[in-house]
Design a protein around this motif. Sequence first.
Motif, PDB file in Angstrom:
ATOM      1  N   GLU A   1       3.098 -16.611   3.302  1.00 54.61           N
ATOM      2  CA  GLU A   1       1.833 -16.135   2.748  1.00 54.61           C
ATOM      3  C   GLU A   1       0.679 -16.459   3.694  1.00 54.61           C
ATOM      4  O   GLU A   1       0.801 -17.299   4.590  1.00 54.61           O
ATOM      5  CB  GLU A   1       1.559 -16.736   1.367  1.00 54.61           C
ATOM      6  N   ALA A   2      -0.427 -15.773   3.479  1.00 52.01           N
ATOM      7  CA  ALA A   2      -1.667 -16.012   4.219  1.00 52.01           C
ATOM      8  C   ALA A   2      -2.818 -16.004   3.231  1.00 52.01           C
ATOM      9  O   ALA A   2      -2.815 -15.217   2.268  1.00 52.01           O
ATOM     10  CB  ALA A   2      -1.883 -14.946   5.285  1.00 52.01           C
TER      11      ALA A   2
ATOM     12  N   MET B   1      -9.826  -6.703   9.337  1.00 56.74           N
ATOM     13  CA  MET B   1     -10.477  -5.619  10.069  1.00 56.74           C
ATOM     14  C   MET B   1     -10.926  -4.506   9.131  1.00 56.74           C
ATOM     15  O   MET B   1     -12.030  -3.970   9.260  1.00 56.74           O
ATOM     16  CB  MET B   1      -9.531  -5.064  11.133  1.00 56.74           C
ATOM     17  N   ARG B   2     -10.094  -4.159   8.163  1.00 56.20           N
ATOM     18  CA  ARG B   2     -10.459  -3.089   7.236  1.00 56.20           C
ATOM     19  C   ARG B   2     -11.628  -3.486   6.342  1.00 56.20           C
ATOM     20  O   ARG B   2     -12.473  -2.649   6.000  1.00 56.20           O
ATOM     21  CB  ARG B   2      -9.246  -2.703   6.401  1.00 56.20           C
TER      22      ARG B   2
ATOM     23  N   PRO C   1       2.850 -11.867   6.764  1.00 58.40           N
ATOM     24  CA  PRO C   1       1.539 -11.921   6.111  1.00 58.40           C
ATOM     25  C   PRO C   1       0.395 -12.114   7.093  1.00 58.40           C
ATOM     26  O   PRO C   1      -0.752 -11.833   6.750  1.00 58.40           O
ATOM     27  CB  PRO C   1       1.672 -13.114   5.159  1.00 58.40           C
ATOM     28  N   ILE C   2       0.703 -12.601   8.313  1.00 59.05           N
ATOM     29  CA  ILE C   2      -0.359 -12.773   9.296  1.00 59.05           C
ATOM     30  C   ILE C   2      -0.833 -11.413   9.803  1.00 59.05           C
ATOM     31  O   ILE C   2      -2.034 -11.163   9.932  1.00 59.05           O
ATOM     32  CB  ILE C   2       0.114 -13.675  10.453  1.00 59.05           C
ATOM     33  N   VAL C   3       0.108 -10.533  10.091  1.00 60.20           N
ATOM     34  CA  VAL C   3      -0.265  -9.168  10.482  1.00 60.20           C
ATOM     35  C   VAL C   3      -0.991  -8.484   9.330  1.00 60.20           C
ATOM     36  O   VAL C   3      -1.992  -7.781   9.523  1.00 60.20           O
ATOM     37  CB  VAL C   3       0.987  -8.375  10.896  1.00 60.20           C
ATOM     38  N   MET C   4      -0.498  -8.703   8.111  1.00 55.97           N
ATOM     39  CA  MET C   4      -1.133  -8.151   6.921  1.00 55.97           C
ATOM     40  C   MET C   4      -2.573  -8.650   6.805  1.00 55.97           C
ATOM     41  O   MET C   4      -3.501  -7.888   6.519  1.00 55.97           O
ATOM     42  CB  MET C   4      -0.329  -8.553   5.677  1.00 55.97           C
ATOM     43  N   ALA C   5      -2.757  -9.939   7.041  1.00 57.83           N
ATOM     44  CA  ALA C   5      -4.089 -10.537   6.949  1.00 57.83           C
ATOM     45  C   ALA C   5      -5.014  -9.980   8.024  1.00 57.83           C
ATOM     46  O   ALA C   5      -6.187  -9.692   7.764  1.00 57.83           O
ATOM     47  CB  ALA C   5      -3.993 -12.053   7.064  1.00 57.83           C
TER      48      ALA C   5
ATOM     49  N   ALA D   1      -4.268  -2.136  -0.779  1.00 58.21           N
ATOM     50  CA  ALA D   1      -3.748  -1.055   0.063  1.00 58.21           C
ATOM     51  C   ALA D   1      -3.081  -1.601   1.325  1.00 58.21           C
ATOM     52  O   ALA D   1      -2.024  -1.096   1.752  1.00 58.21           O
ATOM     53  CB  ALA D   1      -4.882  -0.104   0.439  1.00 58.21           C
ATOM     54  N   GLU D   2      -3.655  -2.628   1.941  1.00 55.30           N
ATOM     55  CA  GLU D   2      -3.060  -3.198   3.145  1.00 55.30           C
ATOM     56  C   GLU D   2      -1.736  -3.905   2.813  1.00 55.30           C
ATOM     57  O   GLU D   2      -0.808  -3.917   3.615  1.00 55.30           O
ATOM     58  CB  GLU D   2      -4.026  -4.169   3.816  1.00 55.30           C
ATOM     59  N   ALA D   3      -1.658  -4.491   1.625  1.00 57.27           N
ATOM     60  CA  ALA D   3      -0.391  -5.100   1.211  1.00 57.27           C
ATOM     61  C   ALA D   3       0.693  -4.042   1.056  1.00 57.27           C
ATOM     62  O   ALA D   3       1.835  -4.220   1.499  1.00 57.27           O
ATOM     63  CB  ALA D   3      -0.586  -5.876  -0.086  1.00 57.27           C
TER      64      ALA D   3
END
Length: 299
Positions: A145-146, A110-111, A101-105, A173-175
């Motif tokens: 989670e983040a 950024m997006r 979730p950190i990479v996801m966050a 979308a990022e998830a």
Amino acid sequence: VTCLLGAIERLRATTDEWSGTVVAVFQPAEEYGAGSQAMIADGVLDRFPRPDVVLGQHVTPLPAGVIGVRPGTQMAASDGLTVTLHGRGGHGSRPHSTIDPIVMAAATVMRLQTVASREVDPRDVAVVTVGSIHAGLKNNIIPAEAKLELSLRYPDDEMRDRVLAAVERIVHAEAVASGAEVPPTIVTDHTLPPTINDPDATARAVAAFERAFGEGSVVDPGMFTGSEDVSWFARESGVPLVFWFWGGVDPEAFAAAKAGATLERDIPTNHSPFFAPVIHPTLERGVDALVVAAREFLD
């Protein structure tokens, strides 16, 4: 609070010069956007006289002695969101067995920067700020989670709908792009309407300020992208609102920074740990402004 106390003391001492009713509102929780609605829910508009006009002020980094006010939208609407991204935790040495979730966050943060820069007309106003990000407890554990806390700002409901839709689209979308097995959770923590000054009442207040303080004492500061909840009092009462700013910066320091084009760097703003209004003449002008405005609308 200090200026309002001073204004009430001044008005009370001159009751032989005016007639009417003044209700002084020492409202809590303005920064979180919950104070005015809590007071309204508690019956402030029924237990006390309902207003004919709502007046308010806020200190800001203008030169001390200067008042900033404009008709129409004075401050932006805003929403505070908490976004929870759900991953799958695991050992830091086995990232392939997790959904991080950190990479996801990081990708989401950024997006989200593209909402205002690429989806909003440059002539319009919108702000998307990620003010808080929390995830993980230890360097060798990938968390489950983040959480992101967002502050969104816009001048009207149309822009609000567009920005909220874009934020929701990007978060989901990022998830999906990260392979999340559980959709993200988006919770609205607070919503504040735009602070809209009534044109006629504002014109009256500006004329009164200029008579009292002289030519050049009132400026149009433009629309502030900060938000306020004072307008709930006017909205619920169906009456005009006049909300203005008054300066608290040493005039010489402000002039020097303006001349050197370093206002953003050298003049601290509200919420900065270095924002410390000079006491004089800030205090006197704050008291005077409230008294002048109140007496303009009293008989």
